[in-house]
Design an enzyme around this catalytic site. Structure first.
Site, PDB file in Angstrom:
ATOM      1  N   GLN A 195       0.853  -1.202   0.000  1.00 34.88           N
ATOM      2  CA  GLN A 195       0.000   0.000   0.000  1.00 34.88           C
ATOM      3  C   GLN A 195       0.885   1.247   0.000  1.00 34.88           C
ATOM      4  O   GLN A 195       2.116   1.157   0.086  1.00 34.88           O
ATOM      5  CB  GLN A 195      -0.937   0.006   1.210  1.00 34.88           C
ATOM      6  CG  GLN A 195      -0.236   0.149   2.556  1.00 34.88           C
ATOM      7  CD  GLN A 195      -1.196   0.068   3.728  1.00 34.88           C
ATOM      8  OE1 GLN A 195      -2.191  -0.653   3.700  1.00 34.88           O
ATOM      9  NE2 GLN A 195      -0.907   0.823   4.786  1.00 34.88           N
ATOM     10  N   TYR A 247      11.166   8.545  14.929  1.00 36.26           N
ATOM     11  CA  TYR A 247      11.061   8.600  13.467  1.00 36.26           C
ATOM     12  C   TYR A 247      12.187   9.445  12.871  1.00 36.26           C
ATOM     13  O   TYR A 247      12.933   8.998  11.993  1.00 36.26           O
ATOM     14  CB  TYR A 247       9.699   9.166  13.076  1.00 36.26           C
ATOM     15  CG  TYR A 247       9.392   9.042  11.604  1.00 36.26           C
ATOM     16  CD1 TYR A 247       9.156   7.799  11.022  1.00 36.26           C
ATOM     17  CD2 TYR A 247       9.347  10.164  10.781  1.00 36.26           C
ATOM     18  CE1 TYR A 247       8.876   7.681   9.672  1.00 36.26           C
ATOM     19  CE2 TYR A 247       9.059  10.048   9.430  1.00 36.26           C
ATOM     20  CZ  TYR A 247       8.830   8.811   8.880  1.00 36.26           C
ATOM     21  OH  TYR A 247       8.559   8.691   7.540  1.00 36.26           O
TER      22      TYR A 247
END
Ligand code: NAD
Length: 249
Positions: free
Chosen positions: A15, A151
């Site tokens: 995806q 992150y």
């Protein structure tokens, strides 16, 4: 076509940016090995083209990574796309969450490269040019964002890894670049918006940080993927390529 005759492996292809990249590479003439842990998503993707081969691959499973590298033909291109967004400041980051982010966002790329580079370097002797692309982000060493400690730190490491690989193999026909998108409308972004205390405001905030006034579409990112995997970019290596809609102007 940019990628005629090339065999390219893409991780996290089920995806989002990975999926769009598979379709863009196929449209440019590549044979693509699309990998993910979501087999339903891969089945759906496979229906799009006869030039897509799908494989289950958990990039954190080193034995599976090594087994796939031993089985597949030598690659012309490798796109390490898999990654995870941890939401939180440093005071909200547990050791477990940190370890998960490092493992998925960085260690998996190191293992993928260790497994596939020997074959790619042999391929480079035949063709003169192979390309590795690592998914980083504008949230990295490039720019800080709130609640992105794990992150930003791991994506900064991806840029460092990319430059190290580029430096080591620049004379052997292997290029390595990092891709640094802005905020892209993907299923995981939609999940982060839905998880926010106020999802409507969260979406507005994501859009507000994009000077162009909209989120990126996956199709805004995919042309940079095909460019960096193709010989059109053969004088480009060790770069962190931003596609950020002007965030870092
Ligand atoms: P996504 O997060 O919506 O989808 C991720 C895919 O990764 C899923 O198909 C999932 O099944 C797969 N996956 C999860 N764990 C895996 C594992 N262990 N092994 C293999 N596959 C696994 O996709 P996205 O938002 O396009 O993000 C893809 C990459 O792009 C990530 O590295 C992300 O950090 C990076 N990125 C995303 C954005 C954004 O705004 N969406 C911006 C910059 C960078």
């Amino acid at each position: 076509m940019r990628l005629e005759g090339k065999t390219i492996l893409i991780t996290a292809a089920g995806q989002g940016i990975g999926r769009a990249s598979v379709l863009a590479c196929v449209a440019q003439g590549a044979r693509v090995i699309a990998t993910d842990i979501n087999m339903d998503a891969l089945e759906n993707l496979k229906r799009e083209s006869d030039f897509i081969e799908t494989r289950f691959l958990d990039v954190t499973d080193v034995e599976a990574v090594n087994a796939l590298a031993a089985e597949l033909p030598r690659l012309d291109g490798l796109f390490n796309c898999a990654g995870f967004v941890h939401h939180g400041t440093i005071l909200e980051l547990s050791d477990e969450d940190w370890a998960f982010s490092v493992n998925l966002n960085v260690t998996s790329m190191i293992r993928m490269c260790r497994a596939f580079l020997p074959g790619m370097l042999q391929r480079a002797q035949e063709t003169g040019s192979v390309s590795v692309l690592n998914m980083a982000s504008m949230a990295s060493s490039i720019k800080g964002f709130t609640a992105r400690t794990a992150y930003g730190t791991t994506k900064a490491a991806v840029i460092g890894l990319t430059k190290a690989i580029a430096a080591d193999y620049v004379k052997q026909g292997l290029r390595c670049n990092a891709l640094c998108p802005g905020t892209v409308d993907t299923p995981s972004l939609r999940g982060r918006i839905a998880d926010a205390a106020d999802p409507v405001q969260a979406e507005k905030d994501f859009i507000a940080r994009q000077p162009m006034g909209r989120l990126a579409k996956v199709t805004d990112i995919a042309p940079m993927v095909t460019y960096l995997l193709s010989d059109d970019s053969q004088f480009v290596t060790g770069q962190a390529m931003l596609v950020d809609g002007g965030v870092t102007i």
